[in-house]
Design a protein around this motif. Structure first.
Motif, PDB file in Angstrom:
ATOM      1  N   ASP A 114     -31.006  14.581 -37.301  1.00  0.00           N
ATOM      2  CA  ASP A 114     -31.823  15.619 -36.667  1.00  0.00           C
ATOM      3  C   ASP A 114     -33.219  15.137 -36.293  1.00  0.00           C
ATOM      4  O   ASP A 114     -34.000  15.876 -35.726  1.00  0.00           O
ATOM      5  N   PHE A 115     -33.518  13.923 -36.643  1.00  0.00           N
ATOM      6  CA  PHE A 115     -34.872  13.426 -36.380  1.00  0.00           C
ATOM      7  C   PHE A 115     -34.883  12.372 -35.285  1.00  0.00           C
ATOM      8  O   PHE A 115     -35.857  11.665 -35.106  1.00  0.00           O
ATOM      9  N   LYS A 116     -33.783  12.282 -34.548  1.00  0.00           N
ATOM     10  CA  LYS A 116     -33.651  11.175 -33.595  1.00  0.00           C
ATOM     11  C   LYS A 116     -34.724  11.195 -32.502  1.00  0.00           C
ATOM     12  O   LYS A 116     -35.107  10.160 -32.001  1.00  0.00           O
ATOM     13  N   ASP A 117     -35.198  12.399 -32.152  1.00  0.00           N
ATOM     14  CA  ASP A 117     -36.186  12.469 -31.067  1.00  0.00           C
ATOM     15  C   ASP A 117     -37.625  12.561 -31.565  1.00  0.00           C
ATOM     16  O   ASP A 117     -38.539  12.829 -30.795  1.00  0.00           O
ATOM     17  N   LYS A 118     -37.807  12.327 -32.856  1.00  0.00           N
ATOM     18  CA  LYS A 118     -39.174  12.345 -33.395  1.00  0.00           C
ATOM     19  C   LYS A 118     -39.811  10.977 -33.235  1.00  0.00           C
ATOM     20  O   LYS A 118     -39.117   9.963 -33.161  1.00  0.00           O
ATOM     21  N   TYR A 119     -41.117  10.974 -33.216  1.00  0.00           N
ATOM     22  CA  TYR A 119     -41.843   9.706 -33.224  1.00  0.00           C
ATOM     23  C   TYR A 119     -42.085   9.280 -34.672  1.00  0.00           C
ATOM     24  O   TYR A 119     -42.179  10.132 -35.557  1.00  0.00           O
ATOM     25  N   PRO A 120     -42.200   7.964 -34.924  1.00  0.00           N
ATOM     26  CA  PRO A 120     -42.346   7.490 -36.312  1.00  0.00           C
ATOM     27  C   PRO A 120     -43.450   8.191 -37.084  1.00  0.00           C
ATOM     28  O   PRO A 120     -43.285   8.478 -38.266  1.00  0.00           O
ATOM     29  N   ALA A 121     -44.560   8.512 -36.421  1.00  0.00           N
ATOM     30  CA  ALA A 121     -45.666   9.128 -37.137  1.00  0.00           C
ATOM     31  C   ALA A 121     -45.300  10.512 -37.664  1.00  0.00           C
ATOM     32  O   ALA A 121     -45.984  11.054 -38.524  1.00  0.00           O
ATOM     33  N   GLN A 122     -44.224  11.081 -37.142  1.00  0.00           N
ATOM     34  CA  GLN A 122     -43.826  12.408 -37.601  1.00  0.00           C
ATOM     35  C   GLN A 122     -42.887  12.338 -38.797  1.00  0.00           C
ATOM     36  O   GLN A 122     -42.462  13.364 -39.303  1.00  0.00           O
ATOM     37  N   LEU A 123     -42.528  11.130 -39.214  1.00  0.00           N
ATOM     38  CA  LEU A 123     -41.598  10.967 -40.334  1.00  0.00           C
ATOM     39  C   LEU A 123     -42.352  10.613 -41.609  1.00  0.00           C
ATOM     40  O   LEU A 123     -43.455  10.062 -41.558  1.00  0.00           O
ATOM     41  N   SER A 124     -41.719  10.898 -42.748  1.00  0.00           N
ATOM     42  CA  SER A 124     -42.303  10.475 -44.017  1.00  0.00           C
ATOM     43  C   SER A 124     -42.031   8.989 -44.204  1.00  0.00           C
ATOM     44  O   SER A 124     -41.233   8.389 -43.469  1.00  0.00           O
ATOM     45  N   GLY A 125     -42.695   8.395 -45.176  1.00  0.00           N
ATOM     46  CA  GLY A 125     -42.527   6.968 -45.426  1.00  0.00           C
ATOM     47  C   GLY A 125     -41.077   6.572 -45.652  1.00  0.00           C
ATOM     48  O   GLY A 125     -40.584   5.600 -45.088  1.00  0.00           O
ATOM     49  N   GLY A 126     -40.361   7.356 -46.453  1.00  0.00           N
ATOM     50  CA  GLY A 126     -38.974   7.048 -46.750  1.00  0.00           C
ATOM     51  C   GLY A 126     -38.095   7.129 -45.507  1.00  0.00           C
ATOM     52  O   GLY A 126     -37.213   6.300 -45.294  1.00  0.00           O
ATOM     53  N   MET A 127     -38.373   8.125 -44.661  1.00  0.00           N
ATOM     54  CA  MET A 127     -37.600   8.263 -43.430  1.00  0.00           C
ATOM     55  C   MET A 127     -37.858   7.089 -42.499  1.00  0.00           C
ATOM     56  O   MET A 127     -36.953   6.600 -41.831  1.00  0.00           O
ATOM     57  N   GLN A 128     -39.096   6.643 -42.472  1.00  0.00           N
ATOM     58  CA  GLN A 128     -39.417   5.493 -41.624  1.00  0.00           C
ATOM     59  C   GLN A 128     -38.638   4.263 -42.080  1.00  0.00           C
ATOM     60  O   GLN A 128     -38.096   3.526 -41.259  1.00  0.00           O
ATOM     61  N   ARG A 129     -38.556   4.077 -43.406  1.00  0.00           N
ATOM     62  CA  ARG A 129     -37.817   2.921 -43.907  1.00  0.00           C
ATOM     63  C   ARG A 129     -36.344   3.011 -43.543  1.00  0.00           C
ATOM     64  O   ARG A 129     -35.705   2.025 -43.208  1.00  0.00           O
ATOM     65  N   ARG A 130     -35.808   4.229 -43.606  1.00  0.00           N
ATOM     66  CA  ARG A 130     -34.387   4.403 -43.287  1.00  0.00           C
ATOM     67  C   ARG A 130     -34.150   4.138 -41.801  1.00  0.00           C
ATOM     68  O   ARG A 130     -33.169   3.493 -41.429  1.00  0.00           O
ATOM     69  N   ALA A 131     -35.066   4.623 -40.964  1.00  0.00           N
ATOM     70  CA  ALA A 131     -34.925   4.378 -39.524  1.00  0.00           C
ATOM     71  C   ALA A 131     -34.969   2.880 -39.252  1.00  0.00           C
ATOM     72  O   ALA A 131     -34.241   2.362 -38.407  1.00  0.00           O
ATOM     73  N   GLU A 132     -35.797   2.201 -40.026  1.00  0.00           N
ATOM     74  CA  GLU A 132     -35.911   0.769 -39.816  1.00  0.00           C
ATOM     75  C   GLU A 132     -34.640   0.041 -40.235  1.00  0.00           C
ATOM     76  O   GLU A 132     -34.220  -0.917 -39.579  1.00  0.00           O
ATOM     77  N   LEU A 133     -34.029   0.506 -41.314  1.00  0.00           N
ATOM     78  CA  LEU A 133     -32.741  -0.072 -41.722  1.00  0.00           C
ATOM     79  C   LEU A 133     -31.718   0.092 -40.601  1.00  0.00           C
ATOM     80  O   LEU A 133     -30.964  -0.830 -40.285  1.00  0.00           O
ATOM     81  N   CYS A 134     -31.723   1.274 -39.981  1.00  0.00           N
ATOM     82  CA  CYS A 134     -30.779   1.522 -38.894  1.00  0.00           C
ATOM     83  C   CYS A 134     -31.040   0.578 -37.727  1.00  0.00           C
ATOM     84  O   CYS A 134     -30.111   0.021 -37.153  1.00  0.00           O
ATOM     85  N   ARG A 135     -32.311   0.408 -37.391  1.00  0.00           N
ATOM     86  CA  ARG A 135     -32.649  -0.462 -36.270  1.00  0.00           C
ATOM     87  C   ARG A 135     -32.131  -1.876 -36.519  1.00  0.00           C
ATOM     88  O   ARG A 135     -31.702  -2.560 -35.599  1.00  0.00           O
ATOM     89  N   ALA A 136     -32.184  -2.303 -37.788  1.00  0.00           N
ATOM     90  CA  ALA A 136     -31.709  -3.643 -38.119  1.00  0.00           C
ATOM     91  C   ALA A 136     -30.183  -3.700 -38.096  1.00  0.00           C
ATOM     92  O   ALA A 136     -29.589  -4.629 -37.552  1.00  0.00           O
ATOM     93  N   LEU A 137     -29.537  -2.657 -38.644  1.00  0.00           N
ATOM     94  CA  LEU A 137     -28.075  -2.688 -38.776  1.00  0.00           C
ATOM     95  C   LEU A 137     -27.352  -2.570 -37.443  1.00  0.00           C
ATOM     96  O   LEU A 137     -26.261  -3.097 -37.271  1.00  0.00           O
TER      97      LEU A 137
END
Lengths: 290, 307
Positions: free
Chosen positions: A141-164
């Motif tokens: 549900d957060f796919k259209d958010k910008y990173p600054a709108q996410l919490s630290g943990g969400m940012q890390r998870r998004a980054e894992l996805c970008r790598a995977l």
């Protein structure tokens, strides 16, 4: 789990990362040279999660940077599936200590940047693939958010996805959960294990926390302090899938004491090297005695 | 051009912008439109703004008219200027009803816009290139730093000698200042980009071209737009200086000409007009920047999500 290097169900090529006699010396003008790594060798086995622990400042990040190809060793070499590594490449994706999501792209754009930029996939294919991963880590549900709108943990998870999304052969994670609060950190560890079990990716995870290492690892390598090299290797034969129940088992305590012993020896060395400080400590103790 | 029509158009435009913003605000706070307008007009913010203007005008009135202090008493008072500005039959030939007034504005706006666009077109790529390539930086930075401190007015004689006619000379002088501001801010913007954004992009296989398009350009955008706002302002003040020396039209010319002809109210009219146009042009640049950098807007004002 199949560790024979064949393609798994996700069509991902698992790789084997070998670091061979790597030495790295930093020379700065006006300062004594610093040997960060000395004849350091280790093997990250196919489809296994190898955790490198060591006191902070022991050369773990230097090793990670060399493995990822950002830094070059003074001697020795890095091999992926037997082929030497010369620079950064998309077969080894690195996840950094600090969040490096591009703030000007939405989560989905960040996640699909790699595949679409290389022209390997159409935008819609890349988005489909990214969405599967984002859903797994609860960011659908957060796919259209910008990173600054996410919490630290969400940012890390998004980054894992970008790598995977890149289907890397090896994933290198350099203290990726540092700076997160304890709760988020534990959640992130569970997410990472879930992703690891689903993809069976080869992972090199670097941390300075023993609990994190024990919870995640197939194998723990303890690094010596500067100059860094692998001191002991401990097989973490705790059953998978793991949850926090594992912390209460006898086997967990055994492995933990084994790793801690080795790690504290290294920690103590830092103080031995700082002779002046130890003298000072000695004096303090002496003067505080009646 | 029917002057009454122009006046009406201006007032309508200002009211429309104000009303549109009030409507947006009303929607944000879930208030009715009327209540929101009332709240704004009686709000602390608005009253303080009004008070600021009131203090300024009172100072003007007191020094020039009421006490008629030495030196100040040569100047026209606020009322006199306002009447002249709004007069259908102005004593000195310039008011909102005269064609010449708009001709001056048009000339100045045209020059400032041309200079600003040229500066943007050349300055942004140059700044990006300087930030992106070490080698190019070493070539160009010392030169830029040496030429930059030369004041725009010092360029006027050279510009008149080299360029054909006054018009290109004035535009060139205006362009120069805006150009350096834009270039240096863009360079600063590239240098401010976190190294990890580059590493992450390289890790995913981006080459130099992709880095320029996907990391350098968007990453430097906030600084570029700060630079463009400053450059817009700088364009206006060097334009007026240029116009005072080499032009037959334009607000700078108007101010200088009125000084020579002892038409003091016209000076004030020219100055106030410059203030309004300068403010409006910066506001336009700012709003374009906001549109382009929605991600940053969200970063600065309220993220709201947690989890």
């Amino acid at each position: 789990m199949g560790n024979n290097g064949s393609k798994n169900g996700h069509g991902q090529d698992k790789g084997e990362l070998v670091i061979e006699n790597v030495t790295r010396v930093f020379r700065l003008p006006g300062a004594p040279s610093c040997t960060a790594l000395q004849e350091c060798s280790l093997t990250v086995e196919r489809g296994k999660l190898t955790v490198l622990v060591g006191p902070s400042g022991c050369g773990k990040s230097t090793l990670a940077n060399i493995a990822a190809g950002y830094d070059h060793p003074d001697s020795g070499r890095v091999l992926i599936d037997g082929r030497p590594v010369t620079g950064s490449g998309r077969d080894r994706i690195m996840v950094f200590q600090e969040t490096a999501l591009w703030p000007w792209m939405t989560v989905l754009k960040n996640a699909t940047f790699g595949p679409t930029m290389l022209g390997e996939m159409s935008r819609s294919d890349a988005e489909d693939k990214a969405m599967v991963l984002l859903e797994k880590v609860g960011l659908k549900d957060f796919k259209d958010k910008y990173p600054a709108q996410l919490s630290g943990g969400m940012q890390r998870r998004a980054e894992l996805c970008r790598a995977l999304v890149m289907n890397p052969k090896v994933m290198i994670l350099d203290e990726p959960f540092r700076g997160l609060d304890v709760m988020t950190r534990e959640l992130m560890q569970e997410y990472l294990l879930k992703l690891f079990q689903q993809t069976g990716l080869t992972m090199l995870f670097i941390t300075s926390e023993i609990e994190e290492a024990l919870f995640l690892a197939d194998r723990i390598m303890v690094m010596t302090n500067l100059p860094g090299t692998v001191k002991t290797t401990v097989e973490t034969d705790l059953p998978r899938p793991r949850d926090y129940q594992v912390l209460a088992t006898e086997r967990y305590r055994q492995i933990k004491s084994q790793v801690m012993e080795s790690l504290y020896e290294e920690g103590a060395k830092i103080f031995q090297r700082l002779d002046g400080i130890q003298d000072l400590l000695g004096n303090c103790q002496a003067s505080s005695q009646p | 051009m029917n002057p009454y029509f122009v006046l009406g158009l201006l007032v309508a435009a200002i009211l429309a912008v104000g009303a549109w913003q009030q409507k947006k605000k009303a929607a944000l706070y879930e208030l009715s439109w009327g209540v929101q307008i009332f709240k704004t007009l009686t709000g602390r913010h608005f009253l303080l703004q009004l008070a600021g203007f009131a203090v300024f005008i009172a100072f003007w009135q007191l020094t020039v008219k009421t006490f008629s202090l030495p030196w100040f008493n040569r100047l026209p008072g606020p009322w006199e200027c306002l009447m002249e500005w709004l007069s259908p039959d102005p004593a000195y030939g310039i008011s909102i009803y005269t064609e010449d007034y708009y001709k001056h504005i048009l000339f100045s706006t045209y020059r400032a816009t041309t200079a600003f666009l040229l500066a943007t077109l050349l300055g942004v790529p140059l700044g990006l290139l300087m930030g992106w390539s070490r080698k190019f930086y070493q070539y160009s930075f010392p030169l830029v730093e040496l030429i930059r401190p030369i004041p725009p007015l010092a360029w006027v004689p050279l510009a008149i000698l080299v360029l054909p006619g006054d018009e290109p000379a004035v535009i060139f002088v205006t362009f120069l200042v805006a150009f350096f501001v834009t270039t240096l801010n863009t360079l600063l913007g590239v240098e401010s980009i976190d190294e990890s954004y580059f590493r992450a992009a390289r890790c995913l296989g981006a080459d130099k071209q992709r880095l320029l398009l996907d990391v350098v350009l968007p990453g430097a955008m906030p600084f570029i737009f700060t630079g463009l706002q400053i450059s817009m302002g700088a364009a206006w003040f060097s334009l007026v200086a240029g116009e005072m020396i080499a032009a037959q039209f334009g607000l700078g010319f108007l101010i200088w000409d009125s000084y020579s002809l002892i038409q003091y109210p016209v000076i004030i009219i020219g100055m106030i007009t410059l203030g309004i146009i300068g403010w409006a042009s910066s506001a336009v640049v700012r709003s374009i920047g906001r549109k382009l950098m929605a991600w940053r807007e969200r970063e600065l004002y309220g993220s709201g999500q947690s989890g």
